[in-house]
Scaffold this active site. Structure first.
Site, PDB file in Angstrom:
ATOM      1  N   HIS A 154      24.277  35.951  45.983  1.00 48.60           N
ATOM      2  CA  HIS A 154      25.710  36.257  45.960  1.00 48.60           C
ATOM      3  C   HIS A 154      26.324  36.350  47.367  1.00 48.60           C
ATOM      4  O   HIS A 154      27.402  35.815  47.617  1.00 48.60           O
ATOM      5  CB  HIS A 154      25.939  37.560  45.172  1.00 48.60           C
ATOM      6  CG  HIS A 154      27.278  37.645  44.524  1.00 48.60           C
ATOM      7  ND1 HIS A 154      27.487  38.236  43.302  1.00 48.60           N
ATOM      8  CD2 HIS A 154      28.500  37.220  44.931  1.00 48.60           C
ATOM      9  CE1 HIS A 154      28.777  38.152  42.995  1.00 48.60           C
ATOM     10  NE2 HIS A 154      29.403  37.553  43.965  1.00 48.60           N
ATOM     11  N   TYR A 210      29.266  41.547  38.096  1.00 47.05           N
ATOM     12  CA  TYR A 210      30.504  41.558  37.289  1.00 47.05           C
ATOM     13  C   TYR A 210      30.342  42.447  36.053  1.00 47.05           C
ATOM     14  O   TYR A 210      31.338  42.805  35.418  1.00 47.05           O
ATOM     15  CB  TYR A 210      30.914  40.148  36.840  1.00 47.05           C
ATOM     16  CG  TYR A 210      31.185  39.146  37.949  1.00 47.05           C
ATOM     17  CD1 TYR A 210      31.279  39.547  39.281  1.00 47.05           C
ATOM     18  CD2 TYR A 210      31.344  37.794  37.672  1.00 47.05           C
ATOM     19  CE1 TYR A 210      31.508  38.629  40.294  1.00 47.05           C
ATOM     20  CE2 TYR A 210      31.583  36.872  38.683  1.00 47.05           C
ATOM     21  CZ  TYR A 210      31.655  37.291  39.990  1.00 47.05           C
ATOM     22  OH  TYR A 210      31.884  36.380  40.991  1.00 47.05           O
ATOM     23  N   ASP A 221      30.960  30.776  35.106  1.00 46.86           N
ATOM     24  CA  ASP A 221      30.437  31.406  36.317  1.00 46.86           C
ATOM     25  C   ASP A 221      30.542  32.925  36.203  1.00 46.86           C
ATOM     26  O   ASP A 221      31.634  33.477  36.196  1.00 46.86           O
ATOM     27  CB  ASP A 221      31.251  30.934  37.536  1.00 46.86           C
ATOM     28  CG  ASP A 221      30.743  31.542  38.831  1.00 46.86           C
ATOM     29  OD1 ASP A 221      29.847  30.945  39.437  1.00 46.86           O
ATOM     30  OD2 ASP A 221      31.220  32.634  39.223  1.00 46.86           O
ATOM     31  N   LYS A 246      24.397  35.263  39.460  1.00 47.72           N
ATOM     32  CA  LYS A 246      24.085  35.492  40.884  1.00 47.72           C
ATOM     33  C   LYS A 246      23.303  36.786  41.044  1.00 47.72           C
ATOM     34  O   LYS A 246      23.562  37.759  40.320  1.00 47.72           O
ATOM     35  CB  LYS A 246      25.392  35.604  41.701  1.00 47.72           C
ATOM     36  CG  LYS A 246      26.423  34.528  41.358  1.00 47.72           C
ATOM     37  CD  LYS A 246      27.704  34.623  42.168  1.00 47.72           C
ATOM     38  CE  LYS A 246      28.765  33.679  41.631  1.00 47.72           C
ATOM     39  NZ  LYS A 246      29.628  34.254  40.584  1.00 47.72           N
TER      40      LYS A 246
HETATM   41  N1  LIG Z   1      30.804  34.244  44.851  1.00 47.29           N
HETATM   42  C1  LIG Z   1      31.696  35.166  45.086  1.00 47.29           C
HETATM   43  O1  LIG Z   1      31.548  36.022  45.958  1.00 47.29           O
HETATM   44  C2  LIG Z   1      32.946  35.189  44.256  1.00 47.29           C
HETATM   45  C3  LIG Z   1      34.022  36.019  44.630  1.00 47.29           C
HETATM   46  C4  LIG Z   1      35.180  35.995  43.855  1.00 47.29           C
HETATM   47  C5  LIG Z   1      35.238  35.164  42.735  1.00 47.29           C
HETATM   48  N2  LIG Z   1      34.164  34.386  42.379  1.00 47.29           N
HETATM   49  C6  LIG Z   1      34.211  33.495  41.192  1.00 47.29           C
HETATM   50  O2  LIG Z   1      35.363  32.664  41.259  1.00 47.29           O
HETATM   51  C7  LIG Z   1      36.135  32.845  40.073  1.00 47.29           C
HETATM   52  C8  LIG Z   1      37.617  32.616  40.336  1.00 47.29           C
HETATM   53  O3  LIG Z   1      38.096  33.496  41.330  1.00 47.29           O
HETATM   54  P1  LIG Z   1      39.011  34.798  41.025  1.00 47.29           P
HETATM   55  O4  LIG Z   1      38.773  35.239  39.641  1.00 47.29           O
HETATM   56  O5  LIG Z   1      38.761  35.759  42.119  1.00 47.29           O
HETATM   57  O6  LIG Z   1      40.509  34.306  41.220  1.00 47.29           O
HETATM   58  P2  LIG Z   1      41.388  32.999  40.864  1.00 47.29           P
HETATM   59  O7  LIG Z   1      40.713  32.137  39.858  1.00 47.29           O
HETATM   60  O8  LIG Z   1      41.840  32.417  42.161  1.00 47.29           O
HETATM   61  O9  LIG Z   1      42.676  33.684  40.226  1.00 47.29           O
HETATM   62  C9  LIG Z   1      42.629  34.408  39.042  1.00 47.29           C
HETATM   63  C10 LIG Z   1      43.989  35.082  38.848  1.00 47.29           C
HETATM   64  O10 LIG Z   1      44.993  34.092  38.642  1.00 47.29           O
HETATM   65  C11 LIG Z   1      45.610  34.278  37.364  1.00 47.29           C
HETATM   66  N3  LIG Z   1      45.803  32.927  36.798  1.00 47.29           N
HETATM   67  C12 LIG Z   1      44.834  32.056  36.402  1.00 47.29           C
HETATM   68  N4  LIG Z   1      45.387  30.899  35.978  1.00 47.29           N
HETATM   69  C13 LIG Z   1      46.728  31.033  36.113  1.00 47.29           C
HETATM   70  C14 LIG Z   1      47.825  30.182  35.831  1.00 47.29           C
HETATM   71  N5  LIG Z   1      47.649  28.962  35.344  1.00 47.29           N
HETATM   72  N6  LIG Z   1      49.084  30.656  36.086  1.00 47.29           N
HETATM   73  C15 LIG Z   1      49.278  31.908  36.571  1.00 47.29           C
HETATM   74  N7  LIG Z   1      48.260  32.744  36.867  1.00 47.29           N
HETATM   75  C16 LIG Z   1      47.002  32.321  36.631  1.00 47.29           C
HETATM   76  C17 LIG Z   1      44.659  35.141  36.560  1.00 47.29           C
HETATM   77  O11 LIG Z   1      45.363  35.990  35.657  1.00 47.29           O
HETATM   78  P3  LIG Z   1      45.030  36.027  34.071  1.00 47.29           P
HETATM   79  O12 LIG Z   1      43.573  36.261  33.888  1.00 47.29           O
HETATM   80  O13 LIG Z   1      45.902  37.157  33.613  1.00 47.29           O
HETATM   81  O14 LIG Z   1      45.484  34.699  33.528  1.00 47.29           O
HETATM   82  C18 LIG Z   1      44.017  35.997  37.656  1.00 47.29           C
HETATM   83  O15 LIG Z   1      44.848  37.088  37.972  1.00 47.29           O
HETATM   84  C19 LIG Z   1      35.793  34.288  39.670  1.00 47.29           C
HETATM   85  O16 LIG Z   1      36.218  34.609  38.368  1.00 47.29           O
HETATM   86  C20 LIG Z   1      34.315  34.290  39.887  1.00 47.29           C
HETATM   87  O17 LIG Z   1      33.632  33.650  38.834  1.00 47.29           O
HETATM   88  C21 LIG Z   1      33.038  34.387  43.131  1.00 47.29           C
END
Ligand SMILES: NC(=O)c1ccc[n+]([C@@H]2O[C@H](COP(=O)([O-])OP(=O)(O)OC[C@H]3O[C@@H](n4cnc5c(N)ncnc54)[C@H](OP(=O)(O)O)[C@@H]3O)[C@@H](O)[C@H]2O)c1
Length: 276
Positions: A112, A54, A49, A79
């Site tokens: 988005h 990004y 994704d 997106k």
């Molecule tokens: N549509 C939208 O508006 C929107 C908005 C936000 C996000 N998104 C999508 O959703 C995806 C996920 O959301 P997100 O990136 O915001 O946050 P998330 O997946 O909730 O959290 C990511 C964070 O958690 C850490 N992490 C991941 N696995 C872990 C584990 N097993 N143990 C400890 N820490 C861990 C990562 O650090 P490290 O990388 O250092 O491991 C990073 O700091 C995004 O990457 C994006 O593709 C979409």
């Protein structure tokens, strides 16, 4: 219930979408994104994704090429960014994304954010891309129920997916029920609340009981609630750990406790009040 990392949900147009994938928000263009996506693909992930905003679509495309996984096995989402919304501008933004990704078709294209006064025209462009066979499924992100109803009132094609912020502090019950009733697949962004939920004592306790990590418990909770999930990590050991959630089951009691953590608390903006 999905049995493994490759298992899929069937969208309302028949396209199969993996229940689990890798998100790449805030992953740097260049070697960081290339190595993360390659690590995921090497370890059995099929779904990635990204988003135009990004700024890492080229790296995602490079990783896809270098990983050598057959294209038809992959499920790639990007997106259209807010500044590009509108009919012609969305069609152009799509071509820019496809050039960067180096792909000749996309699996899922999302609006988005629901930019007021723009998202209906944007949706018409997505419908055209879908009808032209450029994208296998189209959907939205950050749409509340009222946005979905408004869009669907004029749409020819119902969105196949709604990607929203979703985690145990933001259970999104109304949107989830609406999406299920309408056959729209819900997808969780920031499933780990960007790491904030990993030290939540209740989640830690459930994790210890199952011999799993807090992240694994949260991601399993997504799947048991029939929500597609795309955690982000740039560390291979976490990419592997996050996907290792098919060998245990949260009990009805665990699910009740996790559902009860809801505080309607966001890590990102409310789609009714964003200014970008
Ligand atoms: N549509 C939208 O508006 C929107 C908005 C936000 C996000 N998104 C999508 O959703 C995806 C996920 O959301 P997100 O990136 O915001 O946050 P998330 O997946 O909730 O959290 C990511 C964070 O958690 C850490 N992490 C991941 N696995 C872990 C584990 N097993 N143990 C400890 N820490 C861990 C990562 O650090 P490290 O990388 O250092 O491991 C990073 O700091 C995004 O990457 C994006 O593709 C979409």
């Amino acid at each position: 219930m999905p049995q493994n990392l490759q298992d899929t949900t069937t969208l309302h147009n028949g396209v199969k979408m993996p229940w689990f994938g890798l998100g790449v928000f805030k992953v740097q263009e260049g070697s960081e994104v290339v190595e993360s996506v390659k690590a995921a693909l090497k370890n059995g992930y099929k779904s990635i994704d990204t988003a135009a905003v990004y700024g890492n679509e080229e790296g995602v495309g490079q990783a896809i090429k270098e990983a050598g996984v057959p294209r038809e096995e992959l499920f790639i989402t990007t997106k259209v960014w807010n500044a590009d919304q509108g009919y012609e501008t969305t069609l152009q933004a799509f071509e820019t994304s496809m050039d960067k990704l180096g792909l000749d078709y996309l699996d899922l294209y999302l609006i988005h954010w629901p930019v007021a006064g723009k998202y209906k025209e944007t949706w018409k462009a997505l419908e055209k891309l879908y009808k032209d066979g450029r994208v296998r499924a189209i959907g939205v992100s950050n749409f509340h129920v009222h946005h979905l109803k408004d869009l669907m009132a004029d749409a020819e094609i119902k969105p196949m997916v709604n990607q929203v912020e979703y985690h145990p502090h933001l259970a999104q019950t109304e949107i989830l029920q609406f999406c299920k009733a309408e056959g729209i697949q819900m997808e969780a962004w920031s499933p780990l609340k960007q790491g904030e939920l990993l030290s939540e004592p209740t989640i830690v306790e459930i994790a210890e009981k199952h011999g799993k990590s807090p992240a694994q418990v949260i991601l399993r909770w997504d799947l048991q609630n029939e929500v597609v999930t795309i955690p982000k990590s740039i560390k291979e050991h976490r990419i592997i750990q996050n996907a290792d959630i098919f060998d245990f089951e949260l009990t009805a009691e665990d699910m009740g406790v996790l559902n009860g953590l809801n505080k309607d608390e966001r890590i990102g903006p409310d789609p009714d009040n964003f200014d970008f």
